[in-house]
Motif scaffolding. Structure first.
Motif: not given
Ligand code: SF4
Length: 363
Positions: A159, A201-202, A207, A209, A212, A214-215, A218, A221, A226
């Motif tokens: 993702r 979370i993921c 998910p 997002c 998150c 690292v959104a 990503c 996303r 995702p």
């Molecule tokens: S932003 Fe990306 S890594 Fe984070 S939960 Fe959503 S899909 Fe997963």
């Protein structure tokens, strides 16, 4: 270097910083964990990882606590009667894991003075420890920068980088990306952060997002879809069988082969001896008694048949011809240069290629 790899380099520091910061704040409290920033006890990491294979955190927790109370360290477990351990294991299933647990404890107590080896290659030599568990112990307990990659981590990485190749073919690419992301500092916390991110979370569906860490970077996303990652080969809906191939070479460098039964899949063709292929089985190596020692090749061999997909862990050993024949009394020794003379199906050609590479790499 591909565009994706350049992106990984640029993004990885940012992702890692964000993930570790999030882990410092929100790490799950689990009985086998040390607080963020401190190395964990290898015995606890090992015991929990073996228990968690094909079992949930909720199911494992009471067993883990009970084991720790009865056998607080590796030497205590090494001295435990096998039957006591099997009884304590009741309810967790896959009893081979419990047997390997005791075998591994005995090897660590006898050959390593009761101290786990610190690097993944040495850990891989221990009974019941496969590539994932070896990497997890090396990273979490010993701070080694090993990429710890399971299905959850594959999903997060697919993702983060919107990897378009479908599983299972994408696995090597996902492993490369995971290795490129793994930091030199706090690799254990990073590995656990990825585990937590994938578990909480993921998640496969819906998910989260919006919360998150690292959104920002990503790609899945950003694309708005995702949940469609990792991409899957339509053929990947097939059931997965797993087993271990025992790649055995003798003093002349010849490879032990045996003929498959005339009836059934690949009937009458030649193969590298190995364990049965079981649906829902584990990638942890299933190794024969009395022959060895075995070393495990890090990447499993994957092959797609009409009705199932096969994932084979490849383990290899060098033995005297007589000893190797215990694995396949009717077997034949084949010189690597003559392999083309044997009726080897594609999957076994892949196993031989992986085995030969490992043997050659060993000098
Ligand atoms: S932003 Fe990306 S890594 Fe984070 S939960 Fe959503 S899909 Fe997963």
């Amino acid at each position: 270097m591909t565009k994706t790899h350049i992106a990984v380099r640029q993004d990885s520091r940012r992702h890692v910083r964000a993930l570790i910061g999030w882990f410092d704040q929100f790490a799950r409290t689990l009985p086998w964990r040390a607080p963020p920033g401190t190395p964990a006890d290898p015995y606890r990491v090992w015991l929990s990882e073996i228990m968690l294979q094909q079992t949930t955190v909720a199911a494992v927790t009471p067993y883990f606590q009970e084991f720790l109370k009865r056998w607080p360290d590796i030497n205590a477990l090494a001295a435990a009667p096998l039957d006591d351990v099997l009884v304590a294991w009741q309810g967790l299933g896959y009893y081979a894991r419990a047997r390997n647990l005791v075998k591994c404890a005995k090897v660590v107590a006898r050959d390593h003075g009761g101290v786990f080896p610190r690097d993944a290659q040495a850990l891989l030599q221990l009974p019941g420890i496969g590539p994932y568990t070896a990497a997890a112990i090396a990273a979490i307990a010993f701070g080694r920068p090993e990429a710890v990659v399971d299905g959850n981590v594959e999903r997060v990485i697919a993702r983060l980088y919107a990897v378009e190749a479908p599983l299972p073919a994408a696995k090597p690419e996902l492993r490369r990306l995971a290795a490129a992301l793994t930091p030199g500092k706090r690799p254990g916390d990073y590995a656990q952060a990825m585990m937590d991110l994938g578990a909480t979370i993921c998640t496969p569906r819906n998910p989260k997002c919006a919360i998150c860490p690292v959104a920002d970077g990503c790609r899945a996303r950003a694309r708005g879809d995702p949940e469609t990652y990792p991409r899957r080969d339509r053929r990947a809906n097939k059931p997965v069988r797993r087993g271990t191939a025992w790649f055995t070479v003798n003093e002349k460098g010849e490879i032990l082969l045996r003929r498959r039964p005339e009836k059934g899949l690949l009937g009458g063709m030649m193969e590298v001896p190995g364990s049965p292929w079981r649906e829902g089985g584990s990638l942890e190596p299933a190794l024969p008694e009395g022959v060895g020692p075995w070393r495990v090749v890090a990447a499993p061999v994957a092959h797609v048949f009409t009705h199932f997909r096969l994932e084979l862990t490849v383990a290899w050993t060098r033995v005297r011809a007589k000893e190797g024949e215990k694995l396949a009394p009717e077997g034949v020794w084949a010189a690597p240069a003559r392999l083309a003379d044997y009726a080897l199906p594609s999957v076994m050609k892949k196993v031989c290629a992986a085995g030969l590479k490992a043997v050659e790499g060993d000098g």
